[in-house]
Enzyme design. Structure first.
Site, PDB file in Angstrom:
ATOM      1  N   LYS A   1       0.800  -1.240  -0.084  1.00  0.00           N
ATOM      2  CA  LYS A   1       0.240  -0.110   0.021  1.00  0.00           C
ATOM      3  C   LYS A   1       0.959   1.265  -0.036  1.00  0.00           C
ATOM      4  O   LYS A   1       1.954   1.163   0.443  1.00  0.00           O
ATOM      5  CB  LYS A   1      -1.038   0.076   1.300  1.00  0.00           C
TER       6      LYS A   1
ATOM      7  N   LYS B   1       0.919  -0.683   9.559  1.00  0.00           N
ATOM      8  CA  LYS B   1       2.116  -0.028   9.007  1.00  0.00           C
ATOM      9  C   LYS B   1       1.939   1.612   8.749  1.00  0.00           C
ATOM     10  O   LYS B   1       0.868   2.006   8.894  1.00  0.00           O
ATOM     11  CB  LYS B   1       2.463  -0.687   7.628  1.00  0.00           C
ATOM     12  N   ASP B   2       2.929   2.237   8.568  1.00  0.00           N
ATOM     13  CA  ASP B   2       2.802   3.940   8.225  1.00  0.00           C
ATOM     14  C   ASP B   2       1.923   4.121   7.202  1.00  0.00           C
ATOM     15  O   ASP B   2       1.834   3.039   6.160  1.00  0.00           O
ATOM     16  CB  ASP B   2       4.352   4.080   7.784  1.00  0.00           C
ATOM     17  N   LYS B   3       1.556   5.267   7.114  1.00  0.00           N
ATOM     18  CA  LYS B   3       0.646   5.594   6.125  1.00  0.00           C
ATOM     19  C   LYS B   3       1.522   6.583   5.001  1.00  0.00           C
ATOM     20  O   LYS B   3       1.453   5.853   4.038  1.00  0.00           O
ATOM     21  CB  LYS B   3      -0.503   6.816   6.405  1.00  0.00           C
TER      22      LYS B   3
ATOM     23  N   GLN C   1       3.549   8.210  14.523  1.00  0.00           N
ATOM     24  CA  GLN C   1       2.440   7.618  13.773  1.00  0.00           C
ATOM     25  C   GLN C   1       1.280   6.784  14.539  1.00  0.00           C
ATOM     26  O   GLN C   1       0.419   6.562  14.258  1.00  0.00           O
ATOM     27  CB  GLN C   1       2.924   6.795  12.570  1.00  0.00           C
TER      28      GLN C   1
END
Length: 678
Positions: A305, A334-336, A429
């Protein structure tokens, strides 16, 4: 929101920008091979390979030994308080191993005590060698008493494994003990684990051979989906009836039995008893050949993503597949603002169906790789770690740095952190970096059982003009849940779940409580864990400011590692707040109590029964190390060549790669390297 950070290292650092674009920050989960045993040849999830892939729990498992002092007599694994002077290891307690003395003779086909290397090494790693030897001796002695008729003490003997506060460690111990010694059971009394003989095992031994009994209890403990167990052929109908009745009486809620025709060792038809687990997904109908099954379909895949939150990506996938977000499982969030690759498993969706939506998902910032059948869900925390490939751009000196050699500054910084590690803060985050309302604020409202406030914080919009934030703005102005539902896009699954309950029950305490119950448990507790993480970050800063990075009296330390080369300073832990943790006995413990009182949580039990939330807490190492670190510098093609190792007048980028353990944050590691906040 993060508190004022403390630094571990003393180098000068440098400035630069990260996450200029998602492609500058690539995160790949390190595969856990045992999750997908068919192919364990690759360690990283490769988007072009056939290798099967493997969120993160709020913190790693709790230490077995959480305080340290020169240990005196007592069961291994007891918590210890730190004392002045260097902590030492206590005397090893003697305990001899022994050969098994089964209750029945070997001529009857009965086994010796199970001695699988896997279970033995697991027990020794969990208990330590002295306690493992004592447990083995207890098991041998117990079997000896079982072999003696009229022994009144056979069913009353017990062995203590000492206090074990962490549920995950207790679960591992329960499983390891039962797998190595199926004739034993483990129980927990006030966090103390007790081992004793299993009366059901002894009773079944009177009906079938001990080999069958041992294998039956191993089957029972493993609880493998779709597995069955068959007893040896038995032509005596009355005896089979007794065995059926025993299993139904003892395990009827969990197991079901059936007699079926088999061919015995003499090639003659005979009858045998088959046992299997009752499952909601199995049909109650039976065919002449045995059990007729209706199994859930599981499909594993690798999700890539870009510029999407994990939960947002799942919402988009669920809407497209017409299933619930809870049908997806994963091992970490997970990170954006990154490109991330992570394994997932989805229930009720075939590989063919998942392949059909691939092109649509690419338009929404997702790619789906390695699609294949699976057999079960993934679980949060089933994660070996993450590999990071990061580009830091626009490198330059700090304003207070008079050095002319930027390359030297970078080399010094990277090598310093590679050698000494970094402070193991939770990254920004985790709290919704840049958002007006951060996740920890919602978590605090939930802990205080201020349900309406939590809902309104949840629907607080950002300062942007888009359909999602316009819908949130409308809800806060009107409390019109039904109208807001119409305005929200389909992929906003969490918001819609909550709004449906609010539409039915109203925007009041009861309605908001039912609204929160309408979203998955993992999402409800996510906000509470964010608050607990914020408190941990603040505690770490206070601890380092007060005492530095060296272990001091009253600290909690993790002694579960057997590696003597690991410094005690690297084992200091701080608790994540919860109802089952102990706090340091020095100033840090008092700080926790005062900090919770500031948020009106001094009397909080860390159980919110109305939301089915239970927060036991855990422990997290203050310091962490980076693994497999490498880097290189790259200058822009438009710039002149690097001369004399000086980069001060050039626009250069740092390309850095490294691995981190689960629940560690690359942005926090970079912050230590660069000595700046992001």
């Amino acid at each position: 929101m993060l508190p004022a950070f403390s630094y571990l290292t003393e180098h000068t650092g440098f400035r630069g920008t990260i996450k200029n674009s998602p492609r500058d920050f690539v995160v790949t989960e390190l595969e856990v091979p045992e999750l997908f045993p068919r192919d364990t040849s690759a360690e990283l999830l490769q988007k072009t390979s056939e290798t099967p892939p493997a969120q993160s729990s709020p913190c790693p498992r709790e230490p077995k030994n959480r305080r340290t002092e020169p240990p005196g007599p007592g069961p291994p694994g007891c918590p210890r308080d730190a004392a002045p002077g260097p902590p030492g290891r206590g005397p090893r307690r003697a305990g001899g191993g022994c050969a098994a003395s089964p209750g029945k003779s070997q001529s009857e086909g009965d086994p010796e005590l199970p001695s699988g290397l896997g279970e033995a090494s697991m027990l020794e790693s969990l208990l330590g060698k002295p306690a493992s030897e004592l447990l083995n001796k207890f098991a041998c002695d117990l079997k000896d008493t079982w072999g003696l008729e009229n022994n009144v003490n056979a069913g009353t003997r017990e062995f203590s494994l000492g206090p074990r506060l962490d549920k995950k460690i207790r679960a591992d111990l329960h499983s390891a003990v039962r797998q190595k010694f199926p004739f034993l059971v483990t129980v927990t009394k006030d966090n103390e684990m007790i081992v004793k003989g299993n009366p059901d095992y002894r009773e079944l031994c009177q009906l079938v051979t001990e080999k069958e009994t041992s294998e039956f209890f191993k089957f029972l403990d493993a609880k493998l989906e779709n597995s069955t167990f068959s007893f040896e052929p038995d032509g005596n109908k009355e005896h089979r009836k007794i065995v059926h009745h025993f299993i139904n009486r003892k395990f009827g809620k969990l197991l079901e039995t059936k007699s079926f025709t088999v061919t015995d060792v003499n090639d003659q038809p005979n009858m045998s008893i088959m046992v299997r687990f009752r499952e909601k997904s199995w049909s109650r109908k039976r065919s002449a050949g045995g059990f007729q099954e209706k199994q859930d379909v599981y499909t594993a895949f690798t999700l890539q993503k870009e510029n999407l939150e994990t939960l947002e990506a799942i919402g988009l996938l669920a809407a497209e597949l017409d299933i619930l977000p809870s049908d997806f499982s994963y091992t970490g969030i997970k990170d954006k603002k990154a490109i991330t690759l992570q394994p997932m498993v989805v229930k009720k969706v075939t590989p063919e169906r998942l392949k059909e939506i691939g092109n649509k998902m690419e338009k929404k910032g997702m790619k789906i790789y390695n699609i294949r059948p699976a057999y079960q869900h993934l679980k949060l925390g089933q994660l070996k770690g993450n590999h990071f490939d990061i580009v830091v751009r626009d490198l330059q000196h700090h304003s207070h740095d008079s050095s002319a050699d930027l390359k030297e500054r970078i080399s010094e910084a990277v090598e310093s952190v590679e050698t000494k590690g970094f402070v193991n803060y939770y990254g920004p985050q985790r709290f919704g970096q840049g958002q007006i309302v951060q996740t920890d604020q919602i978590g605090l409202a939930l802990l205080n059982e201020k349900m309406v406030k939590a809902v309104k914080l949840f629907f607080t919009p950002e300062d942007t003009d888009d359909p999602v934030n316009n819908a949130k703005r409308y809800f806060l102005q009107t409390e019109d849940a039904k109208g807001t539902l119409v305005m929200l896009p389909e992929f906003k699954v969490r918001e819609k779940m909550l709004l449906r309950a609010l539409n039915r029950y109203g925007v009041n305490h009861e309605g908001c409580t039912k609204g929160w119950l309408n979203i998955p448990h993992s999402l409800r507790i996510f906000y509470v864990h964010a608050y607990c993480s914020k408190i941990w970050n603040e505690a770490a800063s206070y601890r380092l400011k007060t005492y530095g990075s060296k272990v001091v009296e009253g600290d909690l330390v993790c002694l579960e590692e057997n590696d003597e080369s690991i410094s005690l300073n690297d084992r200091v832990v701080l608790p994540m707040v919860g109802h089952s943790v102990k706090y340091p006995s020095n100033k840090v413990g008092q700080w926790y109590h005062e900090r919770l009182a500031k948020d009106e949580l001094e009397l909080c039990k860390f159980r919110v029964s109305s939301l089915q939330l239970n927060i036991p807490g855990c422990y997290r190492l203050i310091l962490k190390n980076v693994q497999n670190l490498s880097y290189f510098l790259e200058s822009s093609e438009k710039e002149i060549k690097i001369e004399d190792n000086h980069l001060s007048d050039l626009k250069v980028s740092l390309h850095i790669s490294f691995d981190l353990d689960p629940s560690c944050y690359a942005t926090v590691c970079l912050r230590e390297i660069m000595k700046c906040n992001f």
